[in-house]
Design a protein around this motif. Structure first.
Motif, PDB file in Angstrom:
ATOM      1  N   PRO A  58       0.824  -1.221   0.000  1.00 33.13           N
ATOM      2  CA  PRO A  58       0.000   0.000   0.000  1.00 33.13           C
ATOM      3  C   PRO A  58       0.858   1.272   0.000  1.00 33.13           C
ATOM      4  CG  PRO A  58      -0.558  -1.450   1.860  1.00 33.13           C
ATOM      5  CD  PRO A  58       0.655  -2.012   1.221  1.00 33.13           C
ATOM      6  N   SER A  59       0.279   2.350  -0.464  1.00 31.25           N
ATOM      7  CA  SER A  59       1.004   3.623  -0.466  1.00 31.25           C
ATOM      8  C   SER A  59       1.065   4.150   0.971  1.00 31.25           C
ATOM      9  CB  SER A  59       0.328   4.617  -1.407  1.00 31.25           C
ATOM     10  OG  SER A  59      -0.921   4.993  -0.880  1.00 31.25           O
ATOM     11  N   PRO A  60       1.959   5.008   1.339  1.00 31.61           N
ATOM     12  CA  PRO A  60       2.925   5.681   0.453  1.00 31.61           C
ATOM     13  C   PRO A  60       4.074   4.780   0.019  1.00 31.61           C
ATOM     14  CG  PRO A  60       3.300   6.335   2.713  1.00 31.61           C
ATOM     15  CD  PRO A  60       2.074   5.477   2.729  1.00 31.61           C
ATOM     16  N   THR A  61       4.554   5.084  -1.176  1.00 30.51           N
ATOM     17  CA  THR A  61       5.706   4.385  -1.738  1.00 30.51           C
ATOM     18  C   THR A  61       6.985   5.043  -1.203  1.00 30.51           C
ATOM     19  OG1 THR A  61       4.428   3.952  -3.715  1.00 30.51           O
ATOM     20  CG2 THR A  61       6.812   3.848  -3.959  1.00 30.51           C
TER      21      THR A  61
END
Lengths: 466, 194
Positions: free
Chosen positions: A371-374
């Protein structure tokens, strides 16, 4: 005798000289049968200007047994059309044109050596209508640069700084490099411009009028998208339904006048054939089809629009092309977001000026994606780490992709272990598993978060949240 | 915060000459936005860089990032950067100074790493160039002539538990120091990505 010579001198050299006024339209008309003759021998003929055609050498020379053999066949075939011709073979269009005037076959990679001793004046080729090229040649001469080789030896960056984009383009020609700008690309399909003529065009003066209108339409359409054409397809349909097609190739981006000229020359050429009874009626429909375009930044912008006002995008584009001039086309990139499960897979970097199309569609679901954040930064080299549990034993992954123990600390190389404050995952995207870890502070920067990837036997840092 | 203290310009005169930034960052900057022609050094945080690029590129500005081969374009997009207006020059090599100067001519924001590779003379030339062109220069490292330096500290992460959840955001302190109007150090809490 040579181009640019005074009439008196020419007549002294050749007393029987017959003087004819300059008339590109007539030249184009007379040249059309020559083009047709060459086309009878090999496909892919592209007209450079009246008097010069280009054909790809590789295919025909393999078929006919060598470049010299093709050259001989071409000379014979064109002689049948009633004119003498010279043939040259070289890597690029500019070099090949100069080789043709000397009837030479320049071996692959031999371009720079062939060009080096030639005079600087060769840069100023007729029919390109390049604003400022003659002045540039004049300036180079006054700077003491007499041959293409002397000019080519100057560092590209200095030429760009001193003479601007137009100078850099000429410098590439002199060095025997690919003459077109790095940002060459295929145009979007909807860029063709069509025009129907009722009544059909049968006379040269109405052809000139038609060429002006449709040429300007195409040019405006391209300019609106920040493009300029370097290969132009011209298609026509006669009253009787015959389809005609010719491709014009240009060493340098076509200006508005350049497009108009080529359309007019081509129409004149076809009408001449029609006048000889070789066509079934006048021209009823005309289509301009830009086969290859480049970003207009390669052309001086004032040539394109005549407007001093430029948008932020154009200014940015010009600066970026300039950096490509300094470092090469594969130095400036833009990222395109697509689908994928690893943070690296989802981004495709395309060289500036190439069409930004993603590798994989972004829409479809990508199970196993973190899942983000990357992480803001990828590790650019391999950074192996060990994930340890409370007892100091290594944490691995079992066959169900679960961790074999609770992670407690991370150690890189011979460093001291850093305690894990929080962790999440693993996410499985076979053959890899990924783990987010938050490490205790060891500087004023505070907590540090990492994205680790593992293949079951080892872990490494894939991304750094910073 | 009093704007009157920081300059003699009125708010309106400034409006056209600044690029938008997150409201929290306005607290620590001496301008009501990012002043065009200014140099703002960023220390220790790629996410802070992305937050700054996000506000500006979303409003139509063009940005370039030089010398960061590992920068994630995906993270940039998630942070709100209009990535179609962000160009990357990951490996400028020895021509870093020339590349930054060329970009400063045409882009609205130019961020670059490897700041110590640029000598004093080139630094002065760059400063003059960005002031003239109205470009915002963002050195990612020490830069003695910066108008403002923003430094991130004391990051705290949220979202990850013990195998549950996932990272959601971090909170950092942004400390600002600088010359002239910005000389008084200030700091603010910032959520990244926010």
């Amino acid at each position: 005798m040579r181009r640019g010579q005074r009439r008196r001198q020419a007549q002294r050299a050749c007393p029987a000289l017959e003087l004819v006024a300059d008339d590109p339209d007539r030249d184009a008309r007379v040249f059309e049968p020559v083009t047709a003759a060459v086309e009878g021998l090999t496909p892919g003929v592209e007209v450079v200007r009246a008097g010069v055609v280009a054909v790809p050498a590789r295919g025909p020379s393999r078929y006919f047994g060598g470049e010299e053999a093709v050259a001989e066949l071409l000379v014979d075939r064109v002689a049948e059309a009633g004119v003498e011709c010279q043939v040259g073979v070289a890597d690029g269009l500019f070099t090949a044109t100069l080789a043709a005037r000397r009837g030479l076959v320049v071996p692959p990679e031999g371009g720079p050596g062939f060009l080096a001793p030639l005079g600087i004046g060769e840069l100023d080729q007729p029919a390109e209508r390049l604003a400022g090229r003659a002045e540039l040649v004049d300036l180079l001469r006054r700077l003491g640069l007499r041959t293409l080789g002397e000019f080519a030896e100057l560092p590209a960056a200095d030429v760009l700084n001193r003479f601007g984009t137009a100078g850099a383009l000429a410098h590439r020609l002199a060095a025997g490099l690919e003459e077109r700008a790095p940002s060459r690309r295929r145009p979007p399909p909807d860029l063709t411009v069509e025009e129907e003529f009722d009544p059909p065009v049968t006379r040269v003066d109405s052809a000139a009028f038609a060429a002006k209108a449709i040429g300007e339409r195409l040019h405006a359409e391209l300019a609106r998208r920040g493009l300029a054409c370097v290969r132009l397809g011209i298609r026509a349909r006669t009253e009787g339904g015959t389809e005609l097609e010719r491709v014009w190739r240009c060493a340098e981006p076509l200006t508005a006048e350049g497009v108009r000229d080529r359309v007019r020359w081509q129409l004149d050429g076809w009408l001449r054939v029609a006048g000889d009874g070789g066509l079934d009626g006048g021209i009823a429909e005309l289509v301009l089809d830009p086969r290859e375009v480049i970003g207009a930044d390669a052309l001086q912008l004032d040539l394109l629009s005549g407007e001093a006002e430029t948008s932020a995008g154009e200014r940015a584009g010009r600066a970026l092309v300039r950096v490509q001039g300094l470092l090469g086309p594969e130095s400036v990139w833009r990222g395109v977001i697509g689908g994928g499960r690893g943070p690296g897979e989802r981004v495709r970097l395309v060289p500036w000026g190439d069409p930004p199309t993603p590798e994989r569609p972004a829409e479809r679901p990508w199970p196993g994606a973190v899942p983000s954040p990357t992480p803001e930064r990828f590790a650019t080299g391999p950074v192996p780490v060990a994930v340890l549990d409370e007892s100091g034993a290594e944490v691995g992954v079992d066959e169900r992709d679960e961790l074999t123990a609770t992670p407690h600390s991370v150690v890189a190389g011979k460093g001291s272990p850093r305690r894990i404050l929080g962790w999440a995952g693993p996410w499985t995207a076979a053959p890899l598993v990924r783990l987010q870890v938050v490490l205790e502070p060891n500087s004023e920067m505070g907590e540090r978060a990492l994205l680790l990837a593992g293949d079951g036997s080892a872990w490494w840092v894939e991304g750094i949240y910073e | 915060m009093s704007l009157a203290r920081v300059s003699t310009f009125s708010g309106e005169e400034f409006a056209g000459r600044t690029l938008p930034v997150r409201p929290e960052l306005r607290e620590v900057l001496p301008w009501p936005g990012l002043r065009r022609g200014a140099t703002v050094a960023l220390r220790g945080s790629t996410s802070l860089l992305l937050a700054i690029l996000a506000s500006a590129t979303a409003e139509g500005s063009w940005a370039a990032v030089v010398g960061l081969p590992g920068l994630s374009v995906l993270a940039a997009a998630e942070a709100g950067v209009a990535v179609e207006r962000m160009a990357l020059v990951p490996r400028p090599g020895t021509q870093l100074g020339e590349v930054v100067a060329a970009l400063a001519d045409g882009l609205d924001l130019v961020a670059f790493a490897g700041t110590t590779m640029i000598g004093a003379a080139q630094t002065r030339k760059l400063a003059a160039r960005v002031r003239q062109r109205g470009t915002v220069l963002l050195p990612l490292g020490p830069w003695p002539s910066a108008d403002v330096e923003l430094r991130c500290a004391n990051a705290r992460w949220y979202g990850a538990g013990t195998g549950d959840g996932h990272l959601t955001h971090r909170e950092v302190e942004v400390h600002a120091t600088g010359r002239g109007a910005a000389a008084r150090p200030r700091s603010v809490q910032l959520c990244l990505p926010g």
